[in-house]
Design an enzyme around this catalytic site. Structure first.
Site, PDB file in Angstrom:
ATOM      1  N   SER A 148       1.007  -1.109   0.028  1.00 21.82           N
ATOM      2  CA  SER A 148      -0.167  -0.026  -0.009  1.00 21.82           C
ATOM      3  C   SER A 148       0.950   1.309  -0.040  1.00 21.82           C
ATOM      4  CB  SER A 148      -1.000  -0.024   1.098  1.00 21.82           C
ATOM      5  OG  SER A 148      -1.911   0.934   1.065  1.00 21.82           O
ATOM      6  N   GLU A 199      -8.272  -5.443  -5.268  1.00 22.54           N
ATOM      7  CA  GLU A 199      -7.823  -4.369  -4.298  1.00 22.54           C
ATOM      8  C   GLU A 199      -9.042  -3.539  -3.833  1.00 22.54           C
ATOM      9  OE1 GLU A 199      -4.690  -3.775  -3.182  1.00 22.54           O
ATOM     10  OE2 GLU A 199      -3.714  -4.536  -4.698  1.00 22.54           O
ATOM     11  N   HIS A 214      -7.323  -5.797  -0.850  1.00 20.22           N
ATOM     12  CA  HIS A 214      -6.373  -4.883  -0.298  1.00 20.22           C
ATOM     13  C   HIS A 214      -5.877  -5.618   0.940  1.00 20.22           C
ATOM     14  CE1 HIS A 214      -3.771  -1.392  -0.356  1.00 20.22           C
ATOM     15  NE2 HIS A 214      -3.942  -1.161   0.566  1.00 20.22           N
TER      16      HIS A 214
END
Length: 511
Positions: free
Chosen positions: A185, A315, A414
């Protein structure tokens, strides 16, 4: 266990067959200024407890990852070391940069514990804290030269951490000539940014960018808009910006949250951050970042650094899960959202491509797929493309293992790859997030963590239980990481071509 660093001696502990040194200062932070060297200490410093985290507002995602709600301290620049032994073995070193949208997180979240990776991979793992939010990424250099580089101070902190690794890691059994940076991230975005940061040249030798690449930076115009909104939230102006130095940190965080909320609800289209961008992220302002990272990488800024880059398959599902509880998107709503992404003139084209690629998706699923590709997958591909001419090996992956939690609505969302990379499926919250941990998950964690160690050793993540050919512009081979990993040429190539048309990579940006 006592180790002598360049700043003084530290005493760690042994746990689960690994020596750990926690909360070692690698630099000193001063508000809105570049971090400085640590003053040496006398005696033996206790390194058995984690150090302070950067000041931050509460984050539901970080809580899910096992982070504690603990107070932040501005002087938070500490590193944690996990090693099989503090000897002269010169093991590969993996330096983890945590995520959290550049506004949250720390290096000692339970999912990032380096014990299993260090023990099973015979490597040294380093995790670190860096300044977040306005304290790490508020652009003030245009108002006062004393704050030159403030918009990328968080990246400067990471550079100083890598310098500390270069100068000290041999004493912990690591090889300063074989350092891999990896992160997820905002940590993956940091990895991509470091590849384009001149002061980081030579400090690492391989890079693994998980769900983040080299496309998250602000030019001066957008950064100044963020600064204006930040000052306004505090009833300040450019002429009174010097008062920021004396404000309580809680006021800084309050204004930071106000700007984030404005950006997330649309801000000023065409002036503020674009759809999917973060309010606070590295600023290209000529000091720490002279050029946009992707542009610098294309030019060879990270020559010789092998790269692994990729994303999870779904994600955006994680960020959209709350919205789903408010009711499904209508066809008209998803059409309006696509228009914001691709422009009114390409909506029909884009929807047709996504309906073909995701024939079973509902409107929410189509939107999540588009946001996954716009914010994460396309930047990862562009990072790989930029580095191909400058590295011996570039590798790409897509993490396809889906969560079974909450009726499967998360998919391969994610952050789902993080405990697999660290072989930390036994950590708190992982079982709930995955919807259960079974032998298939454990085998994938073994494969992925071994791949990351292999990449640190040789630049290639391929190993005897995971075929993984290199990426190139011909086949665009991508390793699909799932219960049964597979190799696929150019997955969803129609989607890739769509984004190349509607949102081509910028060739340059103003500092």
């Amino acid at each position: 266990m006592i180790v002598d660093t360049g700043s003084g001696k530290v005493q760690g502990l042994e746990k689960h067959g690994v020596v750990q040194f926690r909360g070692i200062p690698y630099a000193r932070a001063h508000r809105f200024r570049a971090s400085q060297a640590v003053e040496p200490w006398t005696g033996i410093r206790d390194a058995t407890a984690f150090g302070p985290i950067s000041p931050q507002n509460p984050s539901p995602l970080e809580s899910m990852l096992g982070a504690q709600n603990e107070p932040g301290v501005e002087d938070c620049l500490v590193a944690n070391v996990y090693a099989p032994a503090a000897d002269g073995a010169a093991r590969p070193v993996l330096v983890w940069i945590h995520g959290g949208a550049f506004v949250a997180g720390s290096g000692h979240v339970a999912w990032y514990d380096g014990t299993n990776l260090a023990r099973t991979g015979d490597v040294v793992v380093v995790t670190l804290n860096y300044r977040l939010g306005a304290l790490g990424f508020l652009h003030l250099g245009h108002l006062d030269a004393a704050f030159a580089g403030s918009g990328a101070n968080g990246i400067g902190d990471q550079v100083n951490a890598l310098r500390w690794v270069r100068d000290n890691i041999a004493a912990f059994g690591g090889d300063p000539g074989n350092v891999t940076v990896f992160g997820e991230s905002a940590g993956g975005m940091s990895v991509g940014t470091l590849l384009g940061t001149p002061s980081a040249t030579g400090l690492f030798h391989a890079a693994i960018a998980q769900s983040g690449a080299a496309s998250n930076s602000h030019d001066s115009e957008v950064a100044e808009w963020v600064t204006d909104r930040f000052l306004a939230a505090l009833s300040l102006s450019p002429a009174t910006a010097d008062r920021l130095l004396a404000l309580p940190v809680d006021e800084i965080l309050r204004a930071q949250a106000a700007v984030q909320a404005e950006v997330e609800t649309g801000g000023r289209p065409g002036v503020g951050p674009a759809v999917g961008q973060l309010a606070f992220q590295p600023v290209v302002e000529g000091t720490i970042l002279p050029r946009p990272p992707l542009e610098a990488i294309r030019g060879g800024s990270a020559a010789g650094v092998d790269v692994v880059a990729g994303t999870t398959a779904d994600e955006w599902n994680l960020f959209h899960v709350q919205a789903r509880t408010n009711g499904a998107l209508s066809e008209e709503q998803v059409r309006r959202r696509f228009a914001r992404l691709v422009g009114d003139d390409r909506v029909d084209d884009a929807l047709a491509v996504y309906r073909s690629a995701r024939p079973d998706a509902d409107p929410d699923g189509l939107f999540c797929a588009a946001m996954t590709d716009r914010v994460f997958r396309t930047p990862a591909i562009r990072l790989a493309e930029a580095q191909l001419a400058h590295a011996d090996r570039v590798s790409m992956y897509r993490f396809d293992y889906p969560s079974r939690a909450f009726g499967g609505v998360l998919g391969a969302c994610h952050a789902i790859d993080v405990p697999f990379a660290f072989a930390n499926l036994d950590r708190g919250g992982v079982d709930m997030f995955l919807g259960g941990v079974d032998d298939g998950a454990r085998r994938l964690a073994d494969r992925v963590s071994r791949a990351w160690v292999a990449a640190a050793r040789s630049g290639s993540p391929e190993h005897d239980d995971l075929p993984w050919p290199a990426y190139d512009l011909g086949r665009r081979v991508t390793c699909l990481l799932d219960r049964q990993p597979a190799v696929l040429d150019d997955p969803d190539h129609e989607v890739r071509l769509l984004w190349d048309e509607v949102a081509p990579a910028p060739s340059a940006a103003r500092p």
